[in-house]
Design a protein around this motif. Sequence first.
Motif, mmCIF file in Angstrom:
data_model
loop_
_atom_site.group_PDB
_atom_site.id
_atom_site.type_symbol
_atom_site.label_atom_id
_atom_site.label_comp_id
_atom_site.label_asym_id
_atom_site.label_seq_id
_atom_site.Cartn_x
_atom_site.Cartn_y
_atom_site.Cartn_z
ATOM 1 N N ASN A 40 0.792 -1.234 0.000
ATOM 2 C CA ASN A 40 0.000 0.000 0.000
ATOM 3 C C ASN A 40 0.820 1.279 0.000
ATOM 4 O OD1 ASN A 40 -2.237 -1.578 0.016
ATOM 5 N ND2 ASN A 40 -2.567 -1.477 2.215
ATOM 6 N N ILE A 41 2.056 1.192 -0.478
ATOM 7 C CA ILE A 41 2.931 2.371 -0.430
ATOM 8 C C ILE A 41 3.118 2.933 -1.835
ATOM 9 C CG2 ILE A 41 5.169 3.240 0.345
ATOM 10 C CD1 ILE A 41 5.432 0.542 1.917
ATOM 11 N N ASN A 42 2.619 4.141 -2.037
ATOM 12 C CA ASN A 42 2.765 4.815 -3.325
ATOM 13 C C ASN A 42 3.814 5.910 -3.180
ATOM 14 O OD1 ASN A 42 0.584 3.272 -4.145
ATOM 15 N ND2 ASN A 42 -0.912 4.871 -3.616
ATOM 16 N N VAL A 43 4.786 5.958 -4.092
ATOM 17 C CA VAL A 43 5.817 6.986 -3.951
ATOM 18 C C VAL A 43 6.091 7.683 -5.273
ATOM 19 C CG1 VAL A 43 6.981 5.651 -2.130
ATOM 20 C CG2 VAL A 43 7.887 5.577 -4.439
ATOM 21 N N ILE A 44 6.553 8.929 -5.126
ATOM 22 C CA ILE A 44 7.079 9.651 -6.280
ATOM 23 C C ILE A 44 8.307 10.402 -5.781
ATOM 24 C CG2 ILE A 44 5.740 11.803 -6.006
ATOM 25 C CD1 ILE A 44 5.176 11.599 -9.048
ATOM 26 N N ASN A 45 9.406 10.279 -6.495
ATOM 27 C CA ASN A 45 10.633 10.962 -6.100
ATOM 28 C C ASN A 45 11.260 11.567 -7.342
ATOM 29 O OD1 ASN A 45 12.520 11.386 -3.743
ATOM 30 N ND2 ASN A 45 13.964 10.529 -5.219
ATOM 31 N N ARG A 46 11.995 12.668 -7.161
ATOM 32 C CA ARG A 46 12.555 13.374 -8.326
ATOM 33 C C ARG A 46 13.407 12.437 -9.176
ATOM 34 N NH1 ARG A 46 15.519 18.521 -6.483
ATOM 35 N NH2 ARG A 46 16.715 16.913 -5.406
ATOM 36 N N SER A 47 14.318 11.716 -8.558
ATOM 37 C CA SER A 47 15.171 10.797 -9.320
ATOM 38 C C SER A 47 14.927 9.368 -8.829
ATOM 39 C CB SER A 47 16.638 11.196 -9.165
ATOM 40 O OG SER A 47 16.899 11.503 -7.821
ATOM 41 N N PRO A 48 15.289 8.374 -9.666
ATOM 42 C CA PRO A 48 14.851 6.995 -9.359
ATOM 43 C C PRO A 48 15.627 6.295 -8.241
ATOM 44 C CG PRO A 48 16.066 7.059 -11.441
ATOM 45 C CD PRO A 48 15.951 8.478 -10.985
ATOM 46 N N GLU A 49 16.833 6.777 -7.906
ATOM 47 C CA GLU A 49 17.727 5.965 -7.049
ATOM 48 C C GLU A 49 17.129 5.627 -5.681
ATOM 49 O OE1 GLU A 49 18.787 8.742 -8.639
ATOM 50 O OE2 GLU A 49 20.019 7.797 -10.208
ATOM 51 N N LYS A 50 16.554 6.648 -5.006
ATOM 52 C CA LYS A 50 16.130 6.400 -3.613
ATOM 53 C C LYS A 50 14.949 5.414 -3.508
ATOM 54 C CE LYS A 50 18.256 10.636 -2.180
ATOM 55 N NZ LYS A 50 18.060 12.091 -2.133
ATOM 56 N N PRO A 51 13.918 5.555 -4.373
ATOM 57 C CA PRO A 51 12.867 4.522 -4.324
ATOM 58 C C PRO A 51 13.417 3.125 -4.646
ATOM 59 C CG PRO A 51 12.130 6.410 -5.595
ATOM 60 C CD PRO A 51 13.562 6.658 -5.258
ATOM 61 N N LEU A 52 14.385 3.081 -5.575
ATOM 62 C CA LEU A 52 14.930 1.761 -5.931
ATOM 63 C C LEU A 52 15.685 1.168 -4.748
ATOM 64 C CD1 LEU A 52 16.018 2.280 -9.654
ATOM 65 C CD2 LEU A 52 14.015 1.071 -8.740
ATOM 66 N N ARG A 53 16.362 2.035 -3.997
ATOM 67 C CA ARG A 53 17.086 1.566 -2.803
ATOM 68 C C ARG A 53 16.088 0.974 -1.789
ATOM 69 N NH1 ARG A 53 20.355 6.312 -0.856
ATOM 70 N NH2 ARG A 53 20.972 6.560 -3.021
ATOM 71 N N LEU A 54 14.944 1.639 -1.653
ATOM 72 C CA LEU A 54 13.920 1.119 -0.721
ATOM 73 C C LEU A 54 13.393 -0.236 -1.221
ATOM 74 C CD1 LEU A 54 11.975 4.397 0.112
ATOM 75 C CD2 LEU A 54 13.054 2.912 1.804
ATOM 76 N N SER A 60 7.752 -3.206 -1.186
ATOM 77 C CA SER A 60 7.179 -3.309 -2.540
ATOM 78 C C SER A 60 6.401 -2.027 -2.840
ATOM 79 C CB SER A 60 6.291 -4.544 -2.661
ATOM 80 O OG SER A 60 5.407 -4.605 -1.586
ATOM 81 N N LEU A 61 7.145 -1.015 -3.271
ATOM 82 C CA LEU A 61 6.547 0.295 -3.532
ATOM 83 C C LEU A 61 5.882 0.318 -4.881
ATOM 84 C CD1 LEU A 61 9.750 2.428 -2.830
ATOM 85 C CD2 LEU A 61 8.069 1.679 -1.138
ATOM 86 N N ARG A 62 4.859 1.154 -5.010
ATOM 87 C CA ARG A 62 4.377 1.475 -6.358
ATOM 88 C C ARG A 62 4.966 2.843 -6.703
ATOM 89 N NH1 ARG A 62 -1.678 1.838 -8.707
ATOM 90 N NH2 ARG A 62 -0.983 2.318 -10.814
ATOM 91 N N ILE A 63 5.812 2.872 -7.721
ATOM 92 C CA ILE A 63 6.517 4.115 -8.052
ATOM 93 C C ILE A 63 5.761 4.845 -9.167
ATOM 94 C CG2 ILE A 63 8.704 5.111 -8.852
ATOM 95 C CD1 ILE A 63 10.118 2.631 -7.674
ATOM 96 N N TYR A 64 5.451 6.124 -8.911
ATOM 97 C CA TYR A 64 4.663 6.930 -9.855
ATOM 98 C C TYR A 64 5.560 7.961 -10.546
ATOM 99 C CZ TYR A 64 0.309 5.252 -7.762
ATOM 100 O OH TYR A 64 -0.727 4.467 -7.334
#
Length: 283
Positions: A40-54, A60-64
């Motif tokens: 249930n975790i939706n994320v958006i971040n300026r660059s891809p690295e930090k969500p990918l690290r998580l 199991s993030l949903r990256i927007y």
Amino acid sequence: MKRAKEERPEMKKIGFIGTGSLGSMLIRGFVRNGVIGPENINVINRSPEKPLRLKEEGFSLRIYSNYRELINDSEIIFICVKPNDLPQVLERTGRVFPQTKLVVSTLLAPSLSDLEQIIDGKLIRIYPSVTQSTGRGVTIVTWGQAIGNQDRTVFLPYLNALGKYYVLPENLYRAAGDITSCGPAFMAAMVGALAEEGIKHGISPEIAGEMAVETMLGTALLLLERKLTFSELISQVATPGGCTAEGLKILEKSLPGIMDEIYEATCNRQEAVSESVRKALSH
Ligand SMILES: NC(=O)C1=CN([C@@H]2O[C@H](COP(=O)(O)OP(=O)(O)OC[C@H]3O[C@@H](n4cnc5c(N)ncnc54)[C@H](OP(=O)(O)O)[C@@H]3O)[C@@H](O)[C@H]2O)C=CC1
Ligand SMILES: O=C(O)[C@@H]1CCC=N1
């Protein structure tokens, strides 16, 4: 049915705009304490690295990439970008958020009262600390004008998941935030300096570091579990005529002045950042 829903806040979809130190800390803290389900975790971040690290850590993030989609798909949205990045975020989200969503600012600035002039939505301001990924630490919280009792009930499990929380007026954010949010850095600097002195005199960096951290932890536990006051603890250590008392005389001479200077510096910085965001948002 209603009761089951209240007991399972993890069923809500939660959005995070910004997954740097603080956004990541919130995700770790919420998942660790079971208030967000892993799906249930939706994320958006300026660059891809930090969500990918998580993701590599197992979340199991949903990256927007589309801000409006993240907002549509999330019931609570945490904004965790640096204050100067807020104007760009608002350009993409728009300034009107549906009344069915809670919008939570973690930013040093603008204040909630300023934010309420800019954003139309149900706003909450929190000021957390990176320590809270451990389940310990303090969040300061201020409810926005549009927040009602039902909204508070929805949000309280998230606050409880991060440790202790205190509802405070915004004029106390700097005084409280210096203790709770900047505090981990200030404490690490002080304890690190204690270790550094040991290193200077021949202890290995690894051992000096371990000694300092273990001593910091034991000190915290004494204060917390034995409920000693700071001065009771100090007098248990400082044997009359011993060496601690001599060291304390030096700290007592310098520390109050240093703390005043720190408070003045953090207030000035907060004001400067507020002013710069205010200007950027008025264009
Ligand atoms: N760190 C702390 O202990 C505390 C921080 N805060 C507040 O929390 C906020 C975040 O601080 P912190 O996490 O330390 O800062 P970081 O720089 O670590 O994280 C900010 C994140 O925001 C991302 N970001 C920037 N612009 C955008 C955008 N337009 N859309 C989406 N994501 C974006 C950055 O992406 P990228 O990966 O590209 O850099 C980065 O990951 C600040 O406002 C701070 O005042 C409050 C209390 C404590
Ligand atoms: O340094 C900062 O501005 C942020 C807010 C408190 C901790 N980190």
